[in-house]
Design a protein around this motif. Sequence first.
Motif, mmCIF file in Angstrom:
data_model
loop_
_atom_site.group_PDB
_atom_site.id
_atom_site.type_symbol
_atom_site.label_atom_id
_atom_site.label_comp_id
_atom_site.label_asym_id
_atom_site.label_seq_id
_atom_site.Cartn_x
_atom_site.Cartn_y
_atom_site.Cartn_z
ATOM 1 N N MET A 85 1.005 -1.223 -0.112
ATOM 2 C CA MET A 85 -0.060 -0.094 -0.107
ATOM 3 C C MET A 85 0.888 1.333 0.099
ATOM 4 S SD MET A 85 -2.946 -1.306 -0.187
ATOM 5 C CE MET A 85 -3.954 0.294 0.036
ATOM 6 N N ARG A 86 2.011 1.128 0.503
ATOM 7 C CA ARG A 86 2.916 2.524 0.649
ATOM 8 C C ARG A 86 3.216 2.962 -0.848
ATOM 9 N NH1 ARG A 86 9.192 0.955 1.967
ATOM 10 N NH2 ARG A 86 9.273 -0.886 0.699
ATOM 11 N N TYR A 87 3.133 2.062 -1.602
ATOM 12 C CA TYR A 87 3.587 2.294 -3.038
ATOM 13 C C TYR A 87 2.417 2.664 -3.954
ATOM 14 C CZ TYR A 87 8.620 1.309 -2.403
ATOM 15 O OH TYR A 87 9.844 1.412 -1.914
ATOM 16 N N SER A 88 1.449 1.859 -3.714
ATOM 17 C CA SER A 88 0.340 1.563 -4.712
ATOM 18 C C SER A 88 -0.518 2.747 -4.555
ATOM 19 C CB SER A 88 -0.518 0.509 -4.607
ATOM 20 O OG SER A 88 -0.741 0.202 -3.450
ATOM 21 N N VAL A 89 -0.757 3.211 -3.178
ATOM 22 C CA VAL A 89 -1.734 4.498 -2.985
ATOM 23 C C VAL A 89 -1.301 5.715 -3.364
ATOM 24 C CG1 VAL A 89 -2.711 5.866 -1.100
ATOM 25 C CG2 VAL A 89 -2.727 3.321 -0.891
ATOM 26 N N PRO A 90 0.087 6.167 -3.343
ATOM 27 C CA PRO A 90 0.513 7.320 -4.265
ATOM 28 C C PRO A 90 0.418 7.197 -5.585
ATOM 29 C CG PRO A 90 2.416 6.249 -2.658
ATOM 30 C CD PRO A 90 1.073 5.580 -2.621
ATOM 31 N N ALA A 91 1.077 6.129 -5.931
ATOM 32 C CA ALA A 91 0.911 5.886 -7.602
ATOM 33 C C ALA A 91 -0.268 6.024 -8.056
ATOM 34 C CB ALA A 91 1.719 4.418 -7.574
ATOM 35 N N GLY A 92 -1.422 5.292 -7.416
ATOM 36 C CA GLY A 92 -2.809 5.443 -7.991
ATOM 37 C C GLY A 92 -3.231 6.610 -7.893
ATOM 38 N N LEU A 93 -3.129 7.712 -6.700
ATOM 39 C CA LEU A 93 -3.568 8.929 -6.705
ATOM 40 C C LEU A 93 -2.793 10.043 -7.664
ATOM 41 C CD1 LEU A 93 -3.523 9.676 -2.763
ATOM 42 C CD2 LEU A 93 -5.408 8.984 -4.384
ATOM 43 N N ILE A 94 -1.455 9.609 -8.021
ATOM 44 C CA ILE A 94 -0.810 10.306 -9.184
ATOM 45 C C ILE A 94 -1.615 10.005 -10.428
ATOM 46 C CG2 ILE A 94 1.269 10.923 -10.128
ATOM 47 C CD1 ILE A 94 2.588 10.242 -7.531
ATOM 48 N N ALA A 95 -1.804 8.971 -10.897
ATOM 49 C CA ALA A 95 -2.366 8.388 -11.835
ATOM 50 C C ALA A 95 -3.646 8.989 -12.156
ATOM 51 C CB ALA A 95 -2.132 6.995 -12.165
ATOM 52 N N GLY A 96 -4.506 8.751 -11.234
ATOM 53 C CA GLY A 96 -5.768 9.284 -11.383
ATOM 54 C C GLY A 96 -5.907 10.718 -11.658
ATOM 55 N N GLY A 97 -5.257 11.418 -10.634
ATOM 56 C CA GLY A 97 -5.253 12.867 -10.684
ATOM 57 C C GLY A 97 -4.672 13.487 -12.021
ATOM 58 N N ALA A 98 -3.524 12.881 -12.646
ATOM 59 C CA ALA A 98 -2.998 13.389 -13.834
ATOM 60 C C ALA A 98 -3.848 13.148 -15.061
ATOM 61 C CB ALA A 98 -1.592 12.717 -14.118
ATOM 62 N N THR A 99 -4.466 11.837 -15.075
ATOM 63 C CA THR A 99 -5.462 11.439 -16.223
ATOM 64 C C THR A 99 -6.798 12.158 -16.002
ATOM 65 O OG1 THR A 99 -4.675 9.187 -15.795
ATOM 66 C CG2 THR A 99 -6.900 9.394 -16.918
ATOM 67 N N PHE A 100 -7.468 12.592 -15.020
ATOM 68 C CA PHE A 100 -8.507 13.507 -15.023
ATOM 69 C C PHE A 100 -8.246 14.956 -15.289
ATOM 70 C CE2 PHE A 100 -11.853 15.661 -12.864
ATOM 71 C CZ PHE A 100 -13.034 15.177 -13.355
ATOM 72 N N ALA A 101 -7.010 15.304 -14.939
ATOM 73 C CA ALA A 101 -6.612 16.651 -15.452
ATOM 74 C C ALA A 101 -6.697 16.764 -17.109
ATOM 75 C CB ALA A 101 -5.232 16.947 -14.701
ATOM 76 N N ALA A 102 -5.963 15.723 -17.740
ATOM 77 C CA ALA A 102 -5.767 15.481 -18.881
ATOM 78 C C ALA A 102 -7.161 15.422 -19.787
ATOM 79 C CB ALA A 102 -5.020 14.468 -19.528
ATOM 80 N N TYR A 103 -8.166 14.794 -19.141
ATOM 81 C CA TYR A 103 -9.499 14.557 -19.495
ATOM 82 C C TYR A 103 -10.185 15.817 -19.523
ATOM 83 C CZ TYR A 103 -14.300 12.940 -19.550
ATOM 84 O OH TYR A 103 -15.717 12.863 -19.878
ATOM 85 N N LEU A 104 -10.005 16.632 -18.347
ATOM 86 C CA LEU A 104 -10.743 18.038 -18.522
ATOM 87 C C LEU A 104 -10.242 19.058 -19.305
ATOM 88 C CD1 LEU A 104 -11.017 18.608 -14.309
ATOM 89 C CD2 LEU A 104 -12.940 17.870 -16.093
ATOM 90 N N LEU A 105 -8.842 19.031 -19.596
ATOM 91 C CA LEU A 105 -8.127 19.700 -20.528
ATOM 92 C C LEU A 105 -8.721 19.460 -21.961
ATOM 93 C CD1 LEU A 105 -6.135 21.996 -20.952
ATOM 94 C CD2 LEU A 105 -4.622 20.243 -21.442
ATOM 95 N N ALA A 106 -8.956 18.166 -22.194
ATOM 96 C CA ALA A 106 -9.639 17.729 -23.364
ATOM 97 C C ALA A 106 -10.942 18.104 -23.712
ATOM 98 C CB ALA A 106 -9.234 16.232 -23.631
ATOM 99 N N ARG A 107 -11.706 18.153 -22.593
ATOM 100 C CA ARG A 107 -13.236 18.535 -22.495
ATOM 101 C C ARG A 107 -13.127 19.943 -23.050
ATOM 102 N NH1 ARG A 107 -17.280 15.477 -21.229
ATOM 103 N NH2 ARG A 107 -18.519 17.658 -20.642
ATOM 104 N N HIS A 108 -12.194 21.019 -22.557
ATOM 105 C CA HIS A 108 -12.289 22.386 -22.986
ATOM 106 C C HIS A 108 -11.917 22.582 -24.316
ATOM 107 C CE1 HIS A 108 -12.763 22.751 -18.572
ATOM 108 N NE2 HIS A 108 -13.307 24.129 -18.706
ATOM 109 N N HIS A 109 -10.977 21.543 -24.801
ATOM 110 C CA HIS A 109 -10.505 21.750 -26.136
ATOM 111 C C HIS A 109 -11.460 21.415 -27.250
ATOM 112 C CE1 HIS A 109 -6.949 22.213 -29.133
ATOM 113 N NE2 HIS A 109 -7.360 20.960 -29.170
ATOM 114 N N TYR A 110 -12.067 20.170 -27.269
ATOM 115 C CA TYR A 110 -12.805 19.498 -28.063
ATOM 116 C C TYR A 110 -13.992 20.075 -27.896
ATOM 117 C CZ TYR A 110 -8.585 16.400 -29.029
ATOM 118 O OH TYR A 110 -7.460 15.969 -29.558
ATOM 119 N N SER A 111 -14.664 20.117 -29.024
ATOM 120 C CA SER A 111 -16.309 20.388 -29.253
ATOM 121 C C SER A 111 -17.075 19.611 -30.210
ATOM 122 C CB SER A 111 -16.772 21.834 -28.976
ATOM 123 O OG SER A 111 -16.005 22.457 -30.316
#
Length: 797
Positions: free
Chosen positions: A675-701
């Motif tokens: 858990m000491r590795y998977s929790v921070p790794a999962g949080l970083i991966a999930g946060g970065a992915t959602f940021a890229a998703y929101l950026l794409a939602r503002h870019h594409y229409s």
Amino acid sequence: MSDPAQTATEEAALPGPHPGLTVAEVAERVSRGEVNDVPVRSSRSTAEIVRANVFTRFNAIIGVLFLIILVVGPIQDGLFGFVIVANTAIGIVQELRAKKTLDSLAVIGESKPTVRRDGVPTPLPTGEIVLGDLIELGPGDKCVVDGEVLEADGLEIDESLLTGEADPVLKQPGDKVMSGSFVVAGGGAFTATKVGREAYAAQLAEEASRFTLVHSELRTGISQILKYVTWMMVPTAVGLIISQLVVEKDDWKEAVRRMVAGIVPMVPEGLVLLTSVAFAIGVIRLGRKQCLVQELPAIEGLARVDVVCLDKTGTLTEGGMDVTALRVLPGSGTDEPFVRQVLGALGASDPRPNASLQAIIDAHPASPHWRCTAALPFSSARKYSGAALEGPDGESGTWLLGAPDVLLPAGDAVLTEIEDLNAQGLRVLLLARAGHALDDPHVTDGARPTALIVLEQRLRPDAGDTLRYFADQQVSAKVISGDNAVSVGAVAAKLGLPGAQEPVDARRLPAEREEMARVLEDGSVFGRVTPQQKRDMVAALQSRGHTVAMTGDGVNDVLALKDADIGVAMGSGSEATRAVAQIVLLNNSFATLPSVVAEGRRVIGNITRVATLFLTKTVYSVLLAVLVVCAQVPYPFLPRHLTLLSTLTIGVPAFFLALAPNKERAKPHFVRRVMRYSVPAGLIAGGATFAAYLLARHHYSGPGALDAETSAATLTLFLISMWVLAIIARPYTWWRIVLVAAMGAGFVIVLLTPWLQRFFALKLVGTTLPWAAVGIAALASLVLELTWRWVGRRFPA
């Protein structure tokens, strides 16, 4: 003067050994079903294996979600269902292979008790014993059924495994014996009175199986993790269902597909299956080396061992011995020819000689002119044997053969000469004339030393390398023997064991556990250890937090084997030791132990690695679902996207990484380390992915915007997941580099192949957002690398 003819008639009338059942009587009992038909279960049945792999909590969840996708379509969003089927099939096949190996080895390692029928002793499988059979017993033999003693010759039986009473019980004709007990001294025969499921031990073990999954930190840790995942998954899934139905109110099928995509990756379904496969393959690998694993967690347990206790005889030395010298002591009043005859008569008095006595028998055959009138068989607790003998000239006497420092008082001049021989690694037995009868508890008092028998033990050629392996792996080796401490130390020194030059006589060990543990940690060779002391020494080491393995092959090792964290028995040892040990070395080679340790380390280390991969996916899946619910946006992925990501970044590489060589020492706290590795790794991966998703939602229409947004988010998550895989795959070897590169190439092929683009609904639109996604993934990977290193320093395992 007696009449020779009359004497012959009287001798013929004397009762001889009971002949046992006849063939006709055996057939009659078989027809009545009075057979010892208790099934020997060395592993789970085929049906149990199938049920254990198919009917799981997570297979049920995935199965329901797969059925939902079959209803709303398309089929490519249900690929995760076929992956589960494949993983389950792999688990079943591998465990069935392990079952076949385990069952065949159990048959090879099964001992056959000697049954007397028509006056002929015959070894038979335990399943062929019938009610009323006459079963012969000797040192180390286990009572396989309940019965009544018919013949006894100093018969001492240990019932500690059944009653908890450590002291052996002297049995006389007419006494009861219970199945599961074993002989520690003497011999005899008993009549089977209860067989099959009516036997005492069979009733105790009715629901027992050797193929167990208990006392495993790995299994317990995974179960604990899955429990946490279940509790996180339920509320997250409910929130996701509601939010997607609200967001996609015009297209309920799309809402259901996105909801399923959010739930499926939360389930680390492959982790349990992969653990089973790793264990199963471990059993197969060890089986090829003639190592019978009677309980699967023993592979893991031995990898965690930090102290291994070795019995010298049969472990460091081979079973056989050679008599190298016979020294008649001055003042004994006897000559060497007479001593040879006495030794021959003593050898003939024991129908089941141990290795030392067998060497004496080989060197000094029995004379037909000597007669034994009473015998005291060797016992590891007494450390001597004896016999009352009558010679050809009518001279009678009681003789003792055993450890000089037990038969003689401290300070006796003879002991000085013996110490010099022991220092050379030689084993010395004393022949002494007793001043009391054999049944006198003070039979050794006043014993007159007559001769020394010098024995040389045969060192195992591979013992030195094995001891060096344990030293390299920071596993302390403790040689614990019933022999003279100086002699044992000399043998261990020849093999290069550190500390062997300072052996400890166990008779001077402190009785208090804490003090005993301190002496045990400081020393490495202990002689004159009694069976009860072996048990106390194991407990003392365990009280200091050590994980203790005990090896042995004799009945004097049974209690210690039973109490140790891991018991390792030799295949040629007594049946009692094989019955209580978790691991049996069928090839009798101590050198097999490093293979067991290495296999355990491979399993634990690799499962820890792949568990981090699986749980990273679980963490980022939960985080993405929570963020989607809070932001009230469509879930960025379809099930097919996460199936592709899971296959390339987790499923395929995890399979290879779980079976790879791994010599890293097993470490405790499995859950914390994962858990000491998977929790921070999962949080970083999930946060970065959602940021890229929101950026794409503002870019594409416009039409097709969601597909473009999903593709950008998929690219981001894939790149970050690949970096997690690259970290887990360290240290790099050529095949690990090829593995990571092949997974990356697989994703590139999907992006460049038109029909795969359509199948997985992936198409990168433009260049701005795809490169932005790469930049976000690169930044996240840098943060991930720094976090990974910081966690390793801040929370060391």
